[in-house]
Design an enzyme around this catalytic site. Structure first.
Site, mmCIF file in Angstrom:
data_model
loop_
_atom_site.group_PDB
_atom_site.id
_atom_site.type_symbol
_atom_site.label_atom_id
_atom_site.label_comp_id
_atom_site.label_asym_id
_atom_site.label_seq_id
_atom_site.Cartn_x
_atom_site.Cartn_y
_atom_site.Cartn_z
ATOM 1 N N SER A 276 -9.278 -0.852 7.601
ATOM 2 C CA SER A 276 -8.808 -0.636 6.222
ATOM 3 C C SER A 276 -8.080 -1.804 5.578
ATOM 4 C CB SER A 276 -7.908 0.596 6.156
ATOM 5 O OG SER A 276 -8.686 1.763 6.215
ATOM 6 N N LYS B 143 0.847 -1.183 0.000
ATOM 7 C CA LYS B 143 0.000 0.000 0.000
ATOM 8 C C LYS B 143 0.889 1.242 0.000
ATOM 9 C CE LYS B 143 -3.782 2.017 2.776
ATOM 10 N NZ LYS B 143 -4.522 1.883 4.059
ATOM 11 N N SER C 39 -9.440 1.570 3.365
ATOM 12 C CA SER C 39 -8.648 2.359 2.448
ATOM 13 C C SER C 39 -7.604 1.579 1.641
ATOM 14 C CB SER C 39 -7.925 3.446 3.238
ATOM 15 O OG SER C 39 -6.994 2.858 4.136
#
Ligand SMILES: [Mg+2]
Ligand SMILES: [Zn+2]
Lengths: 488, 495, 96
Positions: free
Chosen positions: B182, B83, B158
């Site tokens: 997330s 990420k 996210s």
């Protein structure tokens, strides 16, 4: 200041002290003054995204040392907080500091003013990180006129302790005494260089003037930018006078922050802010609480050196020295250690104290060097005191030997031999010189015999000169009198 | 055509076994992963940066060591995605934000540093909601990511880019971050395994902070076994993170096969309340039955203060964020506004231009909640609620080894559906947030699809540092379910 | 509990430039979100201590030993503007 007028001055001092750890507060960058800009920086102290702070154990230890020396309680649990405000010298735009749970609380520092001891309360001692250094290029160096600013983050993250006094200080002179004592204490503790000119000791003051005896404080003004103990004193004198005059004239005072202008010799209001500060303190989530082990605290307590106040008391007591000399000798670890070592090597304390505070201090002053930077050692002092005391050298000879030792570092014995400073106390040798002097000065000899006894001083001087300063002046005088009175 | 699966579709432990037996090479595996990116990422849009050249070089290095007879680690040669809130030295790291466009970190986050040292192969940095603030990956300032199961639906967030990349075979596994769900919520919505460990088990060093006391590094994998492997590889004490827990990395694979017999599992009653879609409710109900059949003791559990977790979270997280994001000011790195009048103007406009709507919204909430006169009523109270939640967990774990709920009340929702309604978006994380407030480990494991064919995630939550039990139960469930359905996108490509 | 927010003041504290449209939107959304958040006031009693750290730890230190710094060039690499080996910023007018 007039102490019997209707008003009194109330001063509180906030000192920031850079700790002399090897590395910064929250990262392993060197804590070192004077490196090329932005070379002692890493992702942590530059506030790069994702980097995290880890507290330096030594810095915590130093802060505890300071707290213990100031008689504070070491909090069983204390927290780092974030103090949020934007300023380009602060890489994260928050300062990791302490807020409602500081490491050390409630101590005091005893200071001497006019021969009296005053106890100044210490509210708290807490740990935080320093900011970077901003330069404002431009013709005058004045911030408001600079076109832009430049940031160097070498200093960002250097460990600081903030020492906050109670509003117990009543005059500029007391403030100076407080700072002098604090500085000496920190030096003795070995936790900081405390060089105001390099910024390792920085001080802000809160000043207000109120009706004598009133419980409430007057309008508080904060003064910043004082770069020496002397400028703190000057700024406080100025500000005290300004506030007193305003009160006398009935001009309202505003609570504000003022800047000390060293060159102009006055405080000036800082540009008024658009809005009040709101630091939005909250517990620093990246650093767990400090809960120092009581055994660790005791270990630190046991390792505390003798503090200047304790040392002063002991010097006065043990060596029977006058207060002025005690202040000089016990005023710094360096001087005190030097003195004590000379005494340990056999020097008479009172004589050693005189030599140090007069002749040695004079030489250091004249050559603008620190004691540690000179070639003189406690052994020099001990030898000097002994030889003068025994009468082996005169005090004039002693001065000459000290100057020579100061310049070259050779041993006192060696200097005395090389320069022939040893007093001639041999009656036969000295007698011969006395005879020569009398033979060459029949006039003065006659004057003496006819009752002008004062002329003996001139004749002793001649003996001293002829002996190259080595004659024992007492013996020379005795021999002269003997010869003159027996009519030789 | 037999098995339509490419090497990049296999679980990591199967790839590792093939590499160990010489059946394939790291080069082949990474090429299959890069080919998949080439084939599908134009539609899925998982990646913000693909590091193809470095991946090839690293795979070649792994193959050299393999051929030389070295024993490879369990992560060597396996294509990994990170990420884009995880700092990677020399590789742009943006947090999905314009304010960090072009930012190249001068250092590596600890999780990647450990994987890199063990021979892991990074294929790219994945898309996310800006600074991890969001539940749909639509708040990325670059582009939204699409759900491989339905390209018109969100992947969750996210960490939506990482979830979608693993679901579509672009990476074999990935790291994400989980501040309020997330990792687990996008894992549920994309049909992969998502694990958030105990707070402090994995170092946060180099995890670009959103809310420091809630941020966790977590894993996306195809199997629970892979989650155990990846977590073991990145976990363990890190002296650079003062909140990292002491101790060496745990060996989480060791107890994986021990089953659920005798484990006490509490089914959270909140997990069946209002707002939970019927499809989700049905799959979770079946999962409970399945676990009971496997020998788990099932009971009813509750977190009495669960109703307050969203409120507490939406104060604590923005408050910490408002401070964490203060450093983006245009002085040292990142975006800077043009022609500033003075430094205040520069900082103010830099931040106004560089941050997106959701980030601004949260900075405003957090600044307000910490400001003079409001701290006690908001932030102070939220921290007390946090205490109550932790006590709720302690109470529940007095009776149960694990707690069970849906991961998300809904399956993947449509792109744009919730973007104008922050409160509706925030509700996506209602079941995941409590574990962040308490720091306890939790996993989302696939438990089938709803009537629209969209994946449903089952969440199992354990005690602090009891990852082993969480993983062991999830593994038992996964083995029993034997779910092998793949996103239609991949079936279409294969067909 | 009705919530009033001085958007301009909060934006100034946060150093956020907001457009008129953004201010208008935030003035609508923030009171909603905050009144939901204010529910925290309903439960937490006086005697409940606050929790700042999910998994408690204490006394985490590093030794006072030097670590590598960044090479100067790496430290300055991301800087929008550099002069004389320092980070250049526009004139500072507020505060000192
Ligand atoms: Mg301070
Ligand atoms: Zn550093």
């Amino acid at each position: 200041m007039a102490s019997n007028d209707a008003h009194e001055t109330v001063i509180g001092l906030e000192c920031h002290v850079e700790l002399s750890t090897a590395t910064k507060m929250f990262c392993g960058c060197p804590n070192e003054f004077g490196a090329p800009p932005n070379t002692h920086v890493c992702e942590v102290c530059l506030g790069h995204p994702g980097s995290l702070p880890v507290p330096n154990r030594k810095a915590v230890e130093y802060a505890i040392r300071i707290g213990l020396a100031l008689g504070c309680e070491i909090a069983p649990r204390s927290l780092f907080h974030r103090k949020n405000y934007f300023y380009p010298d602060m890489p994260k735009n928050y300062q990791i500091s302490q807020y409602d749970l500081p490491l050390c609380v409630g101590g005091h520092l005893d200071v001497e003013v006019d021969g009296r001891t005053r106890r100044i309360g210490i509210t708290r001692v807490h740990l935080e990180e320093d900011t970077g250094k901003t330069v404002h290029p431009g013709t005058t160096g004045r911030i408001a006129e600079a076109e832009y600013a430049l940031e160097d983050y070498n200093r960002a993250g250097v460990p600081l302790v903030e020492i906050v006094s109670e509003p117990d200080v009543r005059s500029a002179e007391e403030a100076r005494a407080y700072l002098t004592e604090l500085r000496a204490t920190l030096l003795a503790l070995g936790v900081s260089d405390v060089r105001m000119e390099e910024g390792s000791l920085r001080c802000d003051a809160n000043v207000s003037v109120r009706s004598r005896g009133a419980a409430e404080l007057g309008t508080k003004v904060e003064i910043k930018n004082m770069n020496s103990i002397r400028s703190v004193e000057r700024a406080l004198l100025f500000e005290e006078e300004r506030q007193r005059r305003a009160l006398a004239e009935g001009t309202p005072l505003v609570q504000e922050t003022r800047h000390w202008d060293e060159d102009a010799g006055r405080t000036l209001p800082l540009r008024s802010k658009e809005y009040a500060f709101d630091y939005r303190y909250f517990p620093e989530p990246d650093i767990p609480p400090l809960e120092p082990d009581p055994a660790w605290i005791e270990e630190i307590r046991a390792s505390l050196p003798e503090l200047p106040a304790e040392r002063r008391a002991r010097f006065a007591e043990a060596f029977d020295l006058p207060p002025a000399q005690v202040r000089v000798l016990a005023g710094s670890t360096e001087w005190a250690d030097f003195f004590e070592e000379a005494v340990r090597l056999g020097a008479d304390p009172r004589a050693a104290a005189n030599w140090m505070t007069q002749d040695l201090a004079g030489l250091l002053n004249q050559h603008r060097v620190e004691l540690s930077g000179s070639k003189v050692t406690p052994a020099h002092l001990a030898d000097l005191v002994r030889l003068v005391g025994e009468g082996t050298i005169s005090s004039a000879g002693g001065k000459a030997a000290l100057e020579e030792a100061f310049a070259k570092g050779a041993s006192v014995e060696q200097i005395v031999e090389e320069r022939g400073l040893r007093q001639v106390s041999d009656v036969a040798a000295l007698g011969a010189i006395v005879d020569e002097v009398l033979a060459e000065n029949p006039g003065p000899a006659e004057q003496f015999r006819s009752g002008k006894e004062g002329v003996i001083g001139f004749l002793v001087g001649q003996v001293m000169r002829r002996s190259g300063g080595a004659a024992n002046p007492k013996l020379a005088q005795d021999l002269l009198r003997e010869r003159l009175l027996t009519g030789g | 055509m037999g098995d339509p699966r490419e090497p990049c579709d296999l679980p990591a432990h199967e790839i590792a076994a093939r590499l160990a037996s010489g059946e394939g090479s790291a080069g082949q595996v990474v090429e299959s992963s890069l080919a998949r990116i080439e084939a599908v990422d134009g539609r899925v849009r998982s990646f913000l940066a693909v590091t193809a050249e470095q991946a090839r070089q690293r795979a070649a290095e792994v193959d050299r060591r393999r051929v030389a007879g070295e024993t490879l680690s369990a992560v060597a040669g396996i294509p990994l995605a990170l990420k884009d809130v995880l700092a990677t030295r020399g590789i742009p790291t943006t947090c999905g934000s314009q304010i960090l466009r072009g930012y190249v970190p001068p250092y590596d986050c600890t999780a990647w540093a450990r994987l890199q040292a063990a021979g892991s192969v990074l294929v790219g940095k994945t898309n996310c909601d800006e600074f991890a603030m969001g539940s749909s990956t639509e708040n990325s300032s670059f582009h939204p990511t699409h759900n491989p199961w339905d390209l018109d639906a969100v992947p969750g967030g996210s960490s939506g880019g990482s979830a979608a990349a693993v679901a579509s075979g672009q990476a074999v596994w990935a790291l994400g971050t989980d501040t309020g769900g997330s990792v687990r919520q996008p894992a549920a919505l994309c049909g992969v395994v998502g694990m958030k460990p105990t707070y402090g088990l994995v170092s946060r060093y180099g995890l670009i902070a959103f809310a420091s006391s809630l941020d966790h590094v977590g894993t996306f994998t195809r199997t629970v076994r892979d989650a155990a492997t990846l977590l073991s590889a990145i976990g363990g004490h890190d002296p650079r993170d003062a909140t990292s827990l002491p101790g060496p990395p745990p060996d989480l694979a060791a107890t994986l096969e021990e089953g659920v017999r005798g484990l006490r599992i509490g089914v959270l009653e909140e997990g069946f309340g209002e707002g939970v879609e019927p499809g989700v409710r049905d799959r979770i109900g079946e999962a409970v039955d399945r676990l009971a059949a496997l020998g788990a003791e099932i009971g009813e559990a509750t977190l009495p203060h669960a109703g307050y977790t969203l409120s507490a979270y939406y104060l604590i997280a923005p408050a910490e964020a408002s401070s964490n994001l203060a450093r983006y000011d245009g002085v040292r790195y990142g975006h800077r506004a043009d022609d500033p009048r003075d430094v205040v103007d520069m900082m103010t406009r830099t931040r106004g231009e560089g941050f997106g709507d959701e980030v601004k919204r949260r900075i405003m909430i957090g600044t307000y909640a910490l400001s003079a006169g409001y701290y006690d009523a908001y932030y102070g109270q939220a921290q007390k609620v946090r205490t109550l939640i932790i006590r709720d967990y302690e109470e529940a774990f007095g009776s149960f080894d694990l707690l069970l709920s849906p991961t998300s009340p809904t399956t993947a929702f449509r792109l744009g559906e919730r973007t104008d309604d922050p409160m509706a978006m925030y509700l996506s994380d209602v079941f995941t947030i409590p574990a962040n407030l308490a720091g306890v480990p939790a996993i989302s494991v696939p438990c089938g699809v709803d009537e629209r064919g969209l994946p449903v995630g089952l969440q199992l939550t354990g005690k602090v540092l009891d990852e082993a039990t969480v993983l062991r139960a999830a593994h038992a469930f996964e083995q029993d379910l034997g779910w092998t359905t793949r996103p239609p996108l991949l079936e279409a490509a294969a067909g | 509990m009705p919530v009033e927010i001085d958007i301009e003041h909060v934006a100034r504290l946060a150093r956020l430039a907001l457009t008129g449209e953004e201010k208008e939107r935030l003035s609508r959304q923030l009171p909603d979100i905050l009144s939901h958040a204010a529910k925290v006031g309903e439960v937490a009693a006086e005697d409940v201590p606050p929790t700042a750290y999910a998994v408690p730890r204490s006394n985490v230190f590093r030794a006072d030993e030097p670590d590598e710094c960044l090479p100067h060039d790496a430290a300055m690499a991301g800087a929008p503007e550099v002069e004389d080996h320092r980070f250049r910023v526009p004139r500072i007018v507020e505060m000192e």
